[in-house]
Structures are given as C-alpha cells and as structure tokens.
Design an enzyme around this catalytic site. Sequence first.
Site, PDB file in Angstrom:
ATOM      1  N   ILE A   1       3.965   8.299  -1.334  1.00 28.89           N
ATOM      2  CA  ILE A   1       5.064   7.359  -1.094  1.00 28.89           C
ATOM      3  C   ILE A   1       4.505   5.964  -1.285  1.00 28.89           C
ATOM      4  O   ILE A   1       3.387   5.666  -0.894  1.00 28.89           O
ATOM      5  CB  ILE A   1       5.677   7.516   0.311  1.00 28.89           C
ATOM      6  CG1 ILE A   1       4.594   7.470   1.389  1.00 28.89           C
ATOM      7  CG2 ILE A   1       6.483   8.813   0.402  1.00 28.89           C
ATOM      8  CD1 ILE A   1       5.131   7.498   2.809  1.00 28.89           C
TER       9      ILE A   1
ATOM     10  N   ASN B   1      -4.102   4.906  -2.920  1.00 30.90           N
ATOM     11  CA  ASN B   1      -3.619   3.939  -1.930  1.00 30.90           C
ATOM     12  C   ASN B   1      -4.615   2.796  -1.903  1.00 30.90           C
ATOM     13  O   ASN B   1      -5.818   3.029  -1.842  1.00 30.90           O
ATOM     14  CB  ASN B   1      -3.532   4.597  -0.549  1.00 30.90           C
ATOM     15  CG  ASN B   1      -3.263   3.574   0.541  1.00 30.90           C
ATOM     16  OD1 ASN B   1      -2.597   2.575   0.291  1.00 30.90           O
ATOM     17  ND2 ASN B   1      -3.788   3.824   1.731  1.00 30.90           N
TER      18      ASN B   1
ATOM     19  N   MET C   1       0.837  -1.194   0.000  1.00 26.78           N
ATOM     20  CA  MET C   1       0.000   0.000   0.000  1.00 26.78           C
ATOM     21  C   MET C   1       0.872   1.245   0.000  1.00 26.78           C
ATOM     22  O   MET C   1       2.075   1.159  -0.141  1.00 26.78           O
ATOM     23  CB  MET C   1      -0.918   0.004   1.239  1.00 26.78           C
ATOM     24  CG  MET C   1      -1.628  -1.301   1.440  1.00 26.78           C
ATOM     25  SD  MET C   1      -2.566  -1.763  -0.038  1.00 26.78           S
ATOM     26  CE  MET C   1      -2.828  -3.471   0.307  1.00 26.78           C
ATOM     27  N   CYS C   2       0.261   2.348   0.263  1.00 27.13           N
ATOM     28  CA  CYS C   2       0.990   3.581   0.110  1.00 27.13           C
ATOM     29  C   CYS C   2       0.461   4.594   1.125  1.00 27.13           C
ATOM     30  O   CYS C   2      -0.449   4.318   1.891  1.00 27.13           O
ATOM     31  CB  CYS C   2       0.792   4.135  -1.302  1.00 27.13           C
ATOM     32  SG  CYS C   2       0.986   2.900  -2.607  1.00 27.13           S
ATOM     33  N   ARG C   3       1.050   5.764   1.105  1.00 24.30           N
ATOM     34  CA  ARG C   3       0.576   6.907   1.885  1.00 24.30           C
ATOM     35  C   ARG C   3       0.595   8.111   0.962  1.00 24.30           C
ATOM     36  O   ARG C   3       1.478   8.226   0.110  1.00 24.30           O
ATOM     37  CB  ARG C   3       1.503   7.190   3.083  1.00 24.30           C
ATOM     38  CG  ARG C   3       1.783   6.007   4.014  1.00 24.30           C
ATOM     39  CD  ARG C   3       0.707   5.805   5.056  1.00 24.30           C
ATOM     40  NE  ARG C   3      -0.448   5.100   4.541  1.00 24.30           N
ATOM     41  CZ  ARG C   3      -1.585   4.928   5.225  1.00 24.30           C
ATOM     42  NH1 ARG C   3      -1.719   5.452   6.434  1.00 24.30           N
ATOM     43  NH2 ARG C   3      -2.585   4.264   4.704  1.00 24.30           N
TER      44      ARG C   3
END
Lengths: 290, 290, 290, 290
Positions: free
Chosen positions: D86, D112, D1-3
């Site tokens: 990110i 995300n 996943m991501c932010r």
Amino acid sequence: MCRWLAYSGSPVRIEELLYKPQNSLIVQSLHSHLGAETTNGDGFGVGWYDDQATPAVFHGIEPAWNARNLQELSGHVSSPLVFAHIRASTGSAVQQTNCHPFRYGTWLWMHNGLIRDFMTVKRDLALAVDPALYHRIEGSTDSEIMFYLALTFGLEDDPPRAVERMVGLVEATGRRHGVEYPIQMTIATSDGRSVWAFRYSSEGRSRSLFYSTDVLTLRTQYPDNPVLHALSDEARLVVSEPLGDLEGAWQEVPEASYGVVRDGDDELGPFTPRLPEAMAGGNGVATVRQ
Amino acid sequence: MCRWLAYSGSPVRIEELLYKPQNSLIVQSLHSHLGAETTNGDGFGVGWYDDQATPAVFHGIEPAWNARNLQELSGHVSSPLVFAHIRASTGSAVQQTNCHPFRYGTWLWMHNGLIRDFMTVKRDLALAVDPALYHRIEGSTDSEIMFYLALTFGLEDDPPRAVERMVGLVEATGRRHGVEYPIQMTIATSDGRSVWAFRYSSEGRSRSLFYSTDVLTLRTQYPDNPVLHALSDEARLVVSEPLGDLEGAWQEVPEASYGVVRDGDDELGPFTPRLPEAMAGGNGVATVRQ
Amino acid sequence: MCRWLAYSGSPVRIEELLYKPQNSLIVQSLHSHLGAETTNGDGFGVGWYDDQATPAVFHGIEPAWNARNLQELSGHVSSPLVFAHIRASTGSAVQQTNCHPFRYGTWLWMHNGLIRDFMTVKRDLALAVDPALYHRIEGSTDSEIMFYLALTFGLEDDPPRAVERMVGLVEATGRRHGVEYPIQMTIATSDGRSVWAFRYSSEGRSRSLFYSTDVLTLRTQYPDNPVLHALSDEARLVVSEPLGDLEGAWQEVPEASYGVVRDGDDELGPFTPRLPEAMAGGNGVATVRQ
Amino acid sequence: MCRWLAYSGSPVRIEELLYKPQNSLIVQSLHSHLGAETTNGDGFGVGWYDDQATPAVFHGIEPAWNARNLQELSGHVSSPLVFAHIRASTGSAVQQTNCHPFRYGTWLWMHNGLIRDFMTVKRDLALAVDPALYHRIEGSTDSEIMFYLALTFGLEDDPPRAVERMVGLVEATGRRHGVEYPIQMTIATSDGRSVWAFRYSSEGRSRSLFYSTDVLTLRTQYPDNPVLHALSDEARLVVSEPLGDLEGAWQEVPEASYGVVRDGDDELGPFTPRLPEAMAGGNGVATVRQ
C-alpha cells in the site's frame, strides 16, 4: 448497448475466452460488428465461479481494450463457468455499480439491450421489486432492476418463468406509459451450475445471440483442429456475436426463445412474457395460468 | 462521515479556500481533527456558481489530497459562491454519483452525517420522493435521498421548512423501524444567491459546524491582517471545522439550528423537524399547522 | 494516434469548441474520420490560458465521450487560447501523466503521431534532454520526450527552429538504429500568445492537419451565418480534422510545413529537420549553420 | 512511505493475508501505527505466483480500504507466494505504473522508503541502468529505478550482492550531489521460489521490518491456536509492521541486514552497500573483489 459471452465447460483460463479469439470481446470493445454501437468502451465486467460459496466479480470503468488488470487477471484465473461483459452506456453513469455481471448470492446476471423510456417507468419498476431486495440495488441501470425484478418473481426457483414475468411486467408498465416497444434484450444468468440465456424484444427484432455448436459435432467436422480437442465435450459458449468465423461453429438463438446450458442435454424453448400474478388481477390473486 | 465548506462573498479563486488555509479541506482529507473519521479519502466534490444558468460541479473518486485536476481547477476558477466536500463513505460505493455537492437545477446540496440503518428505511424514503423526481436520483447515498426529499417538500420555496419536513419524515420512518436516533447531519444548500446551513441530530449531539465571524468585526480585532482586508465585507464561510486558529474568527452553529448567509443581514434560527402534511394524518390531508 | 484542436481568438466557453461542432472532438473520440485509429478513447486533456501566470491543464484517463467532469468544466470555463486532445495510445500506459497537452512553465505541447520503434531509441533521446530538465519528464510517451527535446533545443526562443532540431535528432537517432521512417507528427505548441503548428513525417505522408480560413473571408462568403459573426476577426482553429463541412472553411496545412497563429498576420513556412549543433560534428562543436 | 507484506508458505487465499488480520494491510492503509505516514491511500498492489510462467500483478490507484476489486480478487485467488503493498506517495503521481510490486520476468520487487533528493539524482541513476533495460521503466518512482539498477547489477544471479551494489551506487551518487543520507529502504524481492528482504538506510535508522517467528516454535508456545495449525511448517511472513499482537510471533529484522525465506533453512545476513565495479575504478574495469 453491450456485448457479452457466457462460457460453461472444462475450466479454462479467462484469457482464452476474452483475448485469444479472432473476434474476441476485447476486439469487440473497440469494433463490434453486430452491436447497436460499434464501440463498447464504457466499462466491463467479468464474473466467474470457483470453489468458493459465491462467484467472483471484477468490474472496471475503463475500456476493456486498455484495462491492464483485466489482462493480468485473465491470464491467471481459470474457471469452468465464466461471464464477461463490455458496456456501451445508453445514458447511465459509467461506474462500477453499473457494470455487469450483477451478483446476488450465487447468481450472476448480465444484459444487452434496454428498457425504453426507462426514466419514465423506473419508479414503477423499482416499486415492484420485493421490498426485502430493494436496498440491494446499488447502481442506476435498467439491467440491474431487471435482475431484481426477476429475483422478485422467482429467479432462484424457475428462471425461465421468472424472466417471463419480469418482461411481462416491463411491457405492461411501458405500455401503460405509452411506450410502443418497451423492452429489447439478450440476457444470461446462472446459479453456478446451469446457464440460462434469453433473447427477446417487444418489436420481435432482438439483438443478436449465438451459441456454439456441440463440440462433438465440430470435432467430426474439423478432425484436425486442436482447439476443439482441448475443450471438454460439454463446453458451450453463448455470445452476442460469433468470436470467429469457423463455419458451422455458431447457431443463432431464435427470436423469442431461451436456452439452458447444463450437465446433460441442453435445452431450447420458447419465451413468452406473462404478467406476474399479483399484477394480473384486481383481486390480488393470480388470474393467469402458470 | 465527511467534511465540507461553503463560501459566499467576493469572488475568490477556489484554491484560496481549499489549499491555502492552515487546516484546509485538503489537510482534513488526510487528518481531520473534529470528524467522526480522521481520514476523508473516499472522493470529493466542488460546486460553484458563475454567470451560467446552473452551477458547475466537479466530482472525483480519488482522495482530495492527491487529486491533480482538483488542484489545477482550484488554481484557475474563481467564484463568489463555492461548495466543497470531502467524503468518508459509511458504506456506499465510491463513485462520482455519490459525491457531493449534488445538483438539481440551480440548487446545490451537501451533507455530513448519516441516516442510521439506511438499508432498512431506504425504500420507504425513496417512495416518499416526488414521483416526478425519483428518476433523477443517480447514486446510492442517504445524502442524495435527503436532497430529493427536501425538494419534494418545497426546498425551492422555503428551505428551512422543507428541510424540517425532510428530517421529520426521516425520523418518523426510522422510529417506525425501531431506529433510536434516525438522523445525524450538517447540511448546506444554496440556490446561488443565499446559503442555508443546518445542524441537527436526533440524539442532540450533532457533528460540528462553524461559521466565520463577521469580517468587519475581525478587521477591527486584527487591523494588520492582510487576508481580512482582501475579503469583501459580506464574505462568510460555513465549515465542518475551523480552517485555522485565528482567535475569534469562528463561531459554532448551535445545536438544532440553521443559518442563512445572504445579501443583507444573515440569520440564525431554531430547527424543528416536523412531519410533512401528507404523512401526518390518517385522512391523507395535512393536519399539522404550518 | 490521437486527435487535437488548438483555438486562438476571442474568449469562448470550451464547450463551444469541444461539444457543439458537428464533428466535434467528442464525436471524434468515438468515431474519427481521418485518424489512423477510428476510436480515440485512451484519455484526453484540455489546456487553457487565462489571467494566471501559467496555463491550466485538465487530464482524464477515461474516454472523452463519457467524461462528466470534462463536460462540466467545458460548460463553465472560457478562454482565448485553448488546446484539447483525445488520445489513442500506441502502447504506453493510459495515465494522466501520459495525457496531452504537456506543460512546462507557460508552454503547452500536444502531438499526434509517433516515434517509430520508440523502445529502441528512447534511452538515446532521453539522454539528449537537457540534464536540468530530465527529471521533469513524468510520463512514458514519445510525445513528452519530444517536448523536452524541443525545450532543450530552444523552444522558448525560436519554436520552429527548436522543433526542426528535435526532429533532426529523432531522425538521426532512428536511422542509426535502422528505423526507415523515424517520425510521424502533427504538433501544436504555445506560450500563451502565439500558437505554432507543425506537420511533418519522415515518409512525407503526414497525418492530416487543417486550419480554419480567415473569419473575414468566411463572413463574406456566408453573410447569414451567425456563428461566424460571433467570432473575433482574429479567431483561428488548427485541427487534426475539420469540425464540420462548411465549404471553404478549412485549409489543409501543407506537408512539411509549420504555421504561426498570432496577433497580426499569421504565417506559414516550410519545415526542415536539422541536426542540433552538438550532434552534428565529430569535434563536439556545431558544424551546421543556423 | 508505504507498507508491505510478503508471504511464502502453503497456498492461502489472499484475503487471509490482506483482510483477516487484526492489524491488516487494509487497516494500515487508513491508520498505520509504525509508518512514516499514518495514511497509505495512494494506491496499492498485489503480486502472486501460481503455475503460470510469470507472476500476476494487480495494481489500483484508489485507496486499498475502498477497493472493491481488490476485495473480490483476494477472496478468490490463492497462492503460495504473495506480495502486497500500500502506497503513500512522496510526490510522484498516483498511477498504476507507480504501484508496487514491480515485475520483470519472474521477478517481483517492492519498496518502502525513498531516495532523498530523487529529482537531483534521477538522471544519473537512470543512466546507470543497463541500456537494454532502460525502456522497460514505465513509471516515475525511485522504487522502480532501484529495481532496474538491481537487475543491472545482477539481481537474477545474486540478489543480496546486486542490492548492495544498487545501494552503493545510490549512496555514491547522492553524496556526489551533496545528499547527506541518500537512501532509506526496506525491500522485498522474489523469483517465485525464494523471498529476499532488506532493511537499510544511510543514517542507520531504517523503517521498521519484521518477520514471523518459525511456525513450529509458535505452535509449541500456543498449542491451542488453530490458525497456527492451519499454516504449513515453512510458512513465513515479512512485514513492515506486525499484523497482530500475538506475543513472540514477530521478530525485528536487524538494522543493515537482509534475510532469505526459502525451502530449507532461512538465512539472515549483514547488508553492506558496495560500489558496482564499473563505477569503482578509473580504468573502467572492476577493481572491487566480488
């Protein structure tokens, strides 16, 4: 070797300098006409001044011609004082800390050329760097050590004299190690207000260096050229090789000389390497007139 | 900080060491249990010996967990002596020349830990490197300077003694500059035949270091474990943290000690920093007994 | 465009192929003589077969000439069947997933040339890829889609016929979109035992392709050349351009033809694009004889 | 996943958003509190709007925490509308073309979450992309295909409705392939004037998403906080997780809802996936009311 350009004038988007000219630095990264190497694909760097306390630097290890972030950035950042450099490594690693321009405080520095037999003289030169600055050296190039030597010898106070001392030391050190022609260079440095450019080599056959003719003169010569009218009167480029073939637009910087681009009259003077005081005499005191 | 492993034994494909274990170095790159930093994503390196004159090194600046070339290589290269390292930078640039293992001739070197206040002592330490080696320093880490200091002090002849001198110099230099605990380290080095591993810190609380229990003992303990039967009797791992939780498989290297893995009996001994001779006395001649 | 080489024969260290020849692929990455582009600095790739189930691939996005890991690897890995490729992007991103050779199972594939107006025909071509393979496409190049089309059309069973169908489809698709000369290519593919090489272009003026003359013949011609005696009798190179100027050592692959390098007699045959059956008739059934 | 984070308001230097907050995105790249993965080190991206026709994007494949160019850029570029992301890859390659935000014309998009069993549904989804847009897909992520599907379904005209259709298609396609919960997402998109943010998942347990409380309210609550007085009244952040712990500063975006940040009143509404018209009926004509 490498190719570089320095711009000072009214704020321009960086892409106007890097991508738009007919023989742009991006074109030169693939096919340089006047470079010692025709390909300059070992990384690149851009430095620019704005309203922040220190200039920005952006370094990439990929060839400039395929660097997407460089193209993005160049299309969105404007500045009145820009340095740009494409690298052809003479042996040291391709890494961001070896990319020009180098920065110290408000100063930028970039170089084309080399210190010959650098592996032989590197330690002696590094030891001559001010101990308070030594740990700031991040990369492994001759160019960065030249910068820290120039800082050691007073770059922030008197750039031409500091660079002359740096070159004096490099030549003396090289010759002590039996190197016939210790240094070959064109250099640009700036404090964010003026740009100093240098052309020199021990053998008297230095890498090419040109500056753009005064914009006012060019406008008279080419009254219908819109590009020339978009530039401020003060705008000036210093480049490793001309960015195009507009007749009369480019002047060669003479051998063994330096120039200053700044508000008010620009200046061109002779460049004479001289030994730094501390190295010149046996008594630890300057014996060379300044 | 960092994490590392050193393997010596029958030839294994590198993936068996790097990817297969339950708490492999790849797992540790994302989530280290015992490291000073839980993430070790600032590049990696592998070194291995084969039938060539010098060992191979492979360095990457991306995190090990997403490095495709590392996975490819690891699945296709076998070696009887492998070093592997994942990096968590304590400030120096993430670039291949800062990746471990470092190589000099037939020697490999890798390090976990740091020289404290390195920016303060860097110049003094660099000057203590043999002038004939100085120009071989390519990166900007404390770890590489430690390697060149060890080489200066005789690594190729007597590794334990050379590393003791290196640490003696680092501690003396740090203390002269007011650093309370100048060094923290685990180190592995090899000439392709033996592996030396060191655990030491000025404060006596060193980073973790383990070695694998003798394979013969483990086989007796776990007669049905096929992995243990695939390994040669001589196989030995030295690691920053255990690669799994097989009971009895891992022994901690004691504080302030070093071990040697080699054909014949391995060896474990105390580690005592000592000042290199040249630095020990005022008369420029060794005054410390060896 | 790009440059490539394929080697089959007695195991050699990769550096013998990539670095040692006078006009090596590394030299060509900076200055190719016969390439559509003189600089091939947009990444590189090496694939090799060993005793593992699938070949290894190693892809880099930096220019081959400054790729340290490539040099390390090449000095330490030997293989009897090696593919190597240097890339000059015709627009798609410089990223590992766009580097050749591509791999599927035991198959490797590499390409020099282009599908013209690729952005126009890309969707149609991608839709023609076997739905079970579509998601395996990782990059954005024409070359990789050509590979998956060839796999769709039977590459694993009959490589020449599968590549002929792939080209037949590309030409039909391009012409449907008004492209005059839809394809330009040299291609190498292998299953680890044989190497197939193809030379073809819609306009009948294909990129250069050469194969090395039979080693036995060369030895007779040059009885004193030690290099020729180190090679196995079966050794064969197929290359975008000759690696040196030994007279008689290189034969041009004729226009619109393909060759097979394998144990036993090699083979050279004509290459005739043909429409895949499913696309050939209005009734959805094959109307073209095979 | 991501932010990720999206900022809209008075122009700020990007470093104020990315580096200065207590729980900044840079901090989250090493240690995320609320993320599905604690480490988000598989590249990053920043997009920003200025006076140019299209927004700038800057993508890096290294971890954000050690990205020097990101830090330089962030310290020198100001913008009234910034996207930052990110990445923690769920399998697709770490390359610039897989970095968010993605750009199409004046639009930016970041995500995300994931499309579950993406390899199974990828082809069906790619075929649903407008054929005129298909070739613009450069990378291999689910996130980029979601963007091009939203563009296909009218993102430029009615973003909430277009995203609802995209999700409707993804859910229908996933279920047809037996995927229980086909999609998990938070999304931000912008045309340079407004920012739309979405929170949704098939299972009704979506990744976290927060927006900053109205600045006027916060100023009343914290009359002495200088940061709040430096922001414009309209300033608003939407973030994967709060950037700090100022009480009352962060509101959770409700499950299955979307918000719009724009000049004038912001808006929050329910999010209801719906099948695109073309896919909804057997007659090929829209049967779902818009």
